[in-house]
Design a protein around this motif. Structure first.
Motif, PDB file in Angstrom:
ATOM      1  N   THR A 151      45.791  36.963  36.920  1.00 10.05           N
ATOM      2  CA  THR A 151      45.546  35.644  36.340  1.00 10.05           C
ATOM      3  C   THR A 151      46.580  35.385  35.246  1.00 10.05           C
ATOM      4  O   THR A 151      46.697  36.167  34.304  1.00 10.05           O
ATOM      5  N   ASN A 189      39.663  33.177  38.812  1.00  9.24           N
ATOM      6  CA  ASN A 189      39.244  34.404  39.503  1.00  9.24           C
ATOM      7  C   ASN A 189      38.575  34.099  40.833  1.00  9.24           C
ATOM      8  O   ASN A 189      38.879  34.731  41.857  1.00  9.24           O
ATOM      9  N   CYS A 227      34.345  30.477  31.039  1.00 10.83           N
ATOM     10  CA  CYS A 227      34.234  31.936  31.116  1.00 10.83           C
ATOM     11  C   CYS A 227      33.214  32.379  30.074  1.00 10.83           C
ATOM     12  O   CYS A 227      32.542  31.541  29.470  1.00 10.83           O
ATOM     13  N   GLN A 278      44.686  40.935  34.102  1.00  8.53           N
ATOM     14  CA  GLN A 278      45.041  39.791  33.265  1.00  8.53           C
ATOM     15  C   GLN A 278      46.491  39.886  32.803  1.00  8.53           C
ATOM     16  O   GLN A 278      47.105  40.967  32.851  1.00  8.53           O
ATOM     17  N   ASP A 279      47.020  38.765  32.343  1.00  4.05           N
ATOM     18  CA  ASP A 279      48.455  38.705  32.065  1.00  4.05           C
ATOM     19  C   ASP A 279      48.865  39.325  30.735  1.00  4.05           C
ATOM     20  O   ASP A 279      50.004  39.167  30.292  1.00  4.05           O
ATOM     21  N   SER A 320      47.345  47.182  26.442  1.00  6.23           N
ATOM     22  CA  SER A 320      47.080  45.771  26.185  1.00  6.23           C
ATOM     23  C   SER A 320      46.888  45.600  24.682  1.00  6.23           C
ATOM     24  O   SER A 320      45.951  46.154  24.112  1.00  6.23           O
ATOM     25  N   SER A 344      47.621  38.625  23.808  1.00  3.73           N
ATOM     26  CA  SER A 344      46.678  37.679  24.401  1.00  3.73           C
ATOM     27  C   SER A 344      47.155  36.251  24.172  1.00  3.73           C
ATOM     28  O   SER A 344      47.587  35.898  23.081  1.00  3.73           O
ATOM     29  N   GLY A 380      39.132  43.353  33.817  1.00  4.03           N
ATOM     30  CA  GLY A 380      40.521  43.592  33.526  1.00  4.03           C
ATOM     31  C   GLY A 380      40.901  44.987  33.065  1.00  4.03           C
ATOM     32  O   GLY A 380      40.590  45.312  31.934  1.00  4.03           O
ATOM     33  N   GLU A 420      39.648  30.960  33.270  1.00  8.37           N
ATOM     34  CA  GLU A 420      39.518  32.274  33.880  1.00  8.37           C
ATOM     35  C   GLU A 420      38.510  32.367  35.024  1.00  8.37           C
ATOM     36  O   GLU A 420      38.813  32.914  36.086  1.00  8.37           O
TER      37      GLU A 420
END
Length: 270
Positions: free
Chosen positions: A7, A77, A199, A93-94, A227, A232, A177, A73
């Motif tokens: 995503t 998804n 979400c 997740q990105d 991460s 984010s 994720g 999100e």
């Protein structure tokens, strides 16, 4: 086959050392995924050059680009699940950079060893319990503006909480994720419940439904990944206050089983 759902919302942002984050994320997936897989790049309301970054890798992997308006999100998804053709789907997740070679095969191990597994996360597993001192239990109107603390998450298991690599830690719920699920089971549950749009609590609702409707469990089995909070992007742009209705919705659905379904089961894998 594994269907990896990445995503992406303006993933071409730069890290502190000047690298394009989406490059790191894509390289982590492509360099470390083994076996047959497809990579569904879900470009969700991107206004930067994320599309161009993804295009650079189309000759290196089986990439499917799916361009969506800014639906956020949950809907992203679900669109990815419906476009997937693998036996298992994995949501990434990105802002998650995978560093472990063979990570996808490792995440499948709990499914292979135990017949009652619905979902495996590499992030965190925990239980939900009622906070009896919450102001919001009897003042639902306050949910329109304030943070909701009706629920507490407890009994955490993750690499940050000292979980061993050989443990599949079963709890009542997990966070997305990277998150692997059996696609056929996911279809039986009709995917994430879109009443939770955009979400928040939708993944936890899904885990509780998997238990109630399929008799299956979820848990954490961690892989090598990174991460950082500063990576984010999309979450910073969402005003979560209106979403606290989702916490109340989750509480109303499952309040009778919150304290009785406090699972702490650490299964050893070889």
């Amino acid at each position: 086959m594994h269907s990896i759902i990445l995503t992406i919302h303006n993933g071409a942002r730069k890290t502190s050392n000047g690298e394009i984050l989406l490059d790191k994320v894509l390289r982590g997936i492509i360099d470390n995924t083994i076996g047959e897989y497809e990579l569904l790049c879900m470009l969700d309301g991107c206004t930067d050059n994320s599309d161009e970054v993804v295009s650079k890798y189309e000759n290196q992997a089986n990439i499917k680009k799916i361009i969506l308006p800014d639906v956020f999100e949950l809907l992203t998804n679900n669109a990815g699940f419906k476009a997937s053709s693998g036996e298992y789907v994995i949501v990434v997740q990105d802002d998650q950079v995978i560093s472990e070679y063979g990570w996808n095969a490792r995440m499948q191990k709990p499914f292979d060893e135990f017949s009652d597994v619905f979902a495996v996360t590499s992030r965190c597993a925990h239980n939900w319990v009622l906070n009896p001192n919450s102001f919001f239990l009897h003042n639902p109107d306050a949910l329109k503006t304030d943070w909701c603390d009706i629920l507490n998450h407890v009994d955490h298991s993750s690499v940050d909480h000292g979980q061993s690599r050989n443990i599949f830690a079963v709890r009542s719920s997990v966070n997305r994720g990277p998150l692997m699920m059996n696609l056929e089971d996911l279809k039986k549950l009709n995917y994430l419940d879109e009443e939770f749009v955009p979400c928040d609590m939708d993944d936890h609702d899904l885990m509780f439904r998997a238990y109630l409707e399929l008799g299956k469990v979820c848990g954490c089995y961690w892989i090598g990944m990174e991460s950082k909070p500063e990576w984010s992007g999309s979450m910073k742009n969402l005003n979560f206050a209106p979403n606290h209705k989702n916490t109340r919705k989750f509480y109303d659905r499952y309040k009778d089983m919150l304290d009785t379904r406090r699972i702490i089961e650490d299964r050893v894998l070889k």
